[in-house]
Design a protein around this motif. Structure first.
Motif, short mmCIF file in Angstrom:
data_model
loop_
_atom_site.label_atom_id
_atom_site.label_comp_id
_atom_site.label_asym_id
_atom_site.label_seq_id
_atom_site.Cartn_x
_atom_site.Cartn_y
_atom_site.Cartn_z
N VAL A 369 112.28 110.09 3.03
CA VAL A 369 111.93 109.79 4.42
C VAL A 369 111.51 111.09 5.10
CG1 VAL A 369 112.71 108.85 6.62
CG2 VAL A 369 113.58 107.89 4.48
N SER A 370 110.23 111.12 5.53
CA SER A 370 109.70 112.31 6.23
C SER A 370 109.90 113.58 5.41
CB SER A 370 110.35 112.45 7.62
OG SER A 370 110.11 111.29 8.41
N GLY A 371 109.72 113.45 4.10
CA GLY A 371 109.77 114.63 3.24
C GLY A 371 111.15 115.08 2.84
N ARG A 372 112.21 114.28 3.18
CA ARG A 372 113.57 114.65 2.78
C ARG A 372 114.29 113.41 2.23
NH1 ARG A 372 115.41 119.62 3.91
NH2 ARG A 372 114.16 120.89 5.35
N CYS A 373 115.21 113.63 1.30
CA CYS A 373 115.98 112.54 0.71
C CYS A 373 117.05 112.07 1.70
CB CYS A 373 116.64 112.98 -0.60
SG CYS A 373 115.45 113.29 -1.92
N ASP A 374 117.04 110.77 1.99
CA ASP A 374 117.97 110.21 2.97
C ASP A 374 118.39 108.82 2.51
OD1 ASP A 374 119.49 109.84 5.23
OD2 ASP A 374 117.88 110.32 6.65
N CYS A 375 119.37 108.23 3.23
CA CYS A 375 119.78 106.86 2.93
C CYS A 375 118.65 105.90 3.31
CB CYS A 375 121.05 106.51 3.69
SG CYS A 375 122.49 107.46 3.13
N GLU A 376 118.67 104.72 2.70
CA GLU A 376 117.61 103.74 2.93
C GLU A 376 117.62 103.26 4.38
OE1 GLU A 376 115.82 99.76 0.73
OE2 GLU A 376 117.84 100.46 0.27
N SER A 377 118.81 103.09 4.94
CA SER A 377 118.95 102.65 6.33
C SER A 377 119.89 103.63 7.05
CB SER A 377 119.51 101.23 6.39
OG SER A 377 118.69 100.34 5.66
N PRO A 378 119.37 104.76 7.53
CA PRO A 378 120.23 105.81 8.11
C PRO A 378 121.11 105.32 9.25
CG PRO A 378 118.01 106.63 7.78
CD PRO A 378 117.96 105.15 7.56
N GLY A 379 120.60 104.35 10.05
CA GLY A 379 121.39 103.86 11.17
C GLY A 379 122.54 102.97 10.75
N GLU A 380 122.52 102.48 9.54
CA GLU A 380 123.53 101.55 9.06
C GLU A 380 124.35 102.12 7.91
OE1 GLU A 380 121.13 98.34 7.93
OE2 GLU A 380 120.34 97.93 9.94
N GLN A 381 123.94 103.28 7.40
CA GLN A 381 124.59 103.86 6.23
C GLN A 381 124.91 105.33 6.47
OE1 GLN A 381 121.30 102.84 3.53
NE2 GLN A 381 122.76 101.66 2.32
N TYR A 382 125.87 105.85 5.72
CA TYR A 382 126.16 107.27 5.74
C TYR A 382 126.18 107.79 4.31
CZ TYR A 382 130.94 106.36 4.10
OH TYR A 382 132.02 105.98 3.36
N HIS A 383 125.93 109.08 4.13
CA HIS A 383 125.90 109.69 2.80
C HIS A 383 127.28 110.19 2.43
CE1 HIS A 383 125.27 113.12 -0.03
NE2 HIS A 383 124.61 112.14 -0.65
N ASP A 384 127.76 109.74 1.27
CA ASP A 384 129.06 110.18 0.75
C ASP A 384 128.83 111.30 -0.26
OD1 ASP A 384 131.54 110.58 -0.32
OD2 ASP A 384 132.02 108.43 -0.52
N PRO A 385 129.16 112.55 0.07
CA PRO A 385 128.87 113.68 -0.84
C PRO A 385 129.73 113.67 -2.11
CG PRO A 385 130.19 114.41 1.03
CD PRO A 385 129.82 113.00 1.33
#
Length: 401
Positions: A369-385
């Motif tokens: 997304v916009s040149g960076r790796c992100d969750c599919e739905s940023p508003g509904e998901q968070y990244h678990d490191p």
């Protein structure tokens, strides 16, 4: 509220729009690759491999296997090749085969990569049998080579060629010298022969041989020169075959030292001056090798083209074009990499918030997304490191509930 899709129903990749464990692929709710859907239990199960248990109610085996009697098997008259995960037809006489499996129709067996009869047997097409070679005076067939060498089939019985007699002590056919003409000063020899001790012989026995077919003296043959099978008519180590002096079929001729040398097998030393390797091998840097775009298959003694991306491959040899490797029977990049078809390279996948160029370049279920790796739905998901994955946020769960 987004409608949650069932199997084969329409969906959107922008949000989680399919019932677990389904995912959205090409606009439809499907199982992940290498999985099949079981409607009875609403589950996605991994396709079964060779000899693993399976279900006959759905397609539950990896292609080309099918479910027979509760196990994944090949179709009748086919055998399984584990290296390539393929079902291949049993080989007929002289067809290619694999020495690591039972790959030939009975009673044939695989020898040097071809379906053959056992040693000391010959093949008869009608009725597809392997029969023992005939010995001296035993019955034989003129349709095929059915007698032990050097015997031939004449009038339905194994015997020696004309002008030869059989020596049972060493199982050889020797030239019948009894046919030599007698001579004297009053009764000279015919043709170009001379009288030696009362018998007609060649004038120069070191360089000539007597051909009993026309009772004349002819020059002993060198490589590719005419010869006769009725006499020792070629210089050693050459043999007379099809009217010409040649090496044995498993040998090649080297003119520098007048020798017959055995064709080289894979990785054996060779000479670039002559064709000195078994086909289809070639001599490269002094060793018998395949072409650079091919790899060697020892089971079949063949040179096969290196596999491109997603083409079938063998895990037992390096059978994929660099930098690809064989993963689950297909040429692919390492699990930590993705394939770039523009330049045929394997590139390292990027992690969360790292720069990316395509959807394939991100780890796990991250998207670019916009040149960076992100969750599919940023508003509904968070990244678990911890496990580098995207999970639904508790706040979103509260809205949905």
């Amino acid at each position: 509220m987004v409608k949650i899709g069932r199997y084969k129903e329409a969906c959107s990749t922008a949000v989680n729009s399919c019932y677990s464990p389904l995912i959205c692929a090409s606009g439809l709710c499907e199982c992940e690759t290498n999985n099949y859907y079981n409607s009875d239990s609403n589950t996605c199960n991994t396709f079964r491999r060779y000899k693993e248990t399976c279900s006959t109610t759905v397609t539950s085996c990896f292609s080309p296997l099918s479910c027979a009697s509760g196990l994944c098997e090949c179709e009748t008259n086919y055998y399984y090749n584990a290296d390539y995960n393929t079902c291949n037809p049993f080989g007929r006489y002289k067809e290619h085969c694999s020495m690591s499996e039972t790959s030939c129709y009975s009673p044939l067996s695989c020898a040097s990569g071809l379906c053959e009869c056992e040693p000391n047997h010959f093949y008869k097409t009608d009725p597809n049998t392997c029969n023992t070679f005939g010995r001296y005076t035993e019955p034989c067939s003129t349709d095929v080579t059915s007698c032990f060498s050097p015997l031939i089939c004449a009038s339905g019985v194994c015997g020696c060629e004309t002008n030869h007699y059989y020596n049972e002590d060493d199982n050889t056919c020797n030239i019948n010298e009894i046919g030599r003409e007698t001579c004297s000063t009053m009764d000279p020899c015919s043709n170009n022969m001379v009288c030696v001790s009362g018998l007609c012989d060649c004038e120069y026995p070191e360089t000539q041989y007597r051909d009993p077919n026309d009772n004349s003296c002819k020059a002993i043959g060198r490589y590719e020169e005419p010869c006769s099978t009725a006499a020792k008519s070629c210089y050693s180590p050459l043999k007379c075959a099809s009217g010409l002096c040649k090496c044995e079929t498993t040998q090649y001729y080297k003119g520098d030292d007048n020798t017959c040398n055995t064709f080289g097998r894979y990785k054996e030393p060779c000479s670039t001056a002559v064709s000195s390797c078994y086909s289809p091998l070639i001599c490269a840097s002094g060793l018998c090798e395949c072409n650079t775009t091919h790899y060697y298959n020892a089971d079949y003694n063949t040179c096969n083209k290196l596999g491109s991306y997603k083409e079938p491959c063998s895990t037992s040899v390096s059978s994929c074009s660099s930098p690809l490797t064989c993963v689950s029977g297909l040429c692919d990049c390492d699990t930590t990499q993705y394939y770039n078809e523009d330049d045929n390279t394997c590139n390292t996948r990027t992690k969360y918030n790292e720069r990316c160029s395509t959807q394939l370049s991100c780890y796990n279920k991250l998207v670019c997304v916009s040149g960076r790796c992100d969750c599919e739905s940023p508003g509904e998901q968070y990244h678990d490191p911890i496990d580098n994955s995207c999970k639904a946020s508790k706040q979103f769960y509260g809205v949905m509930l």
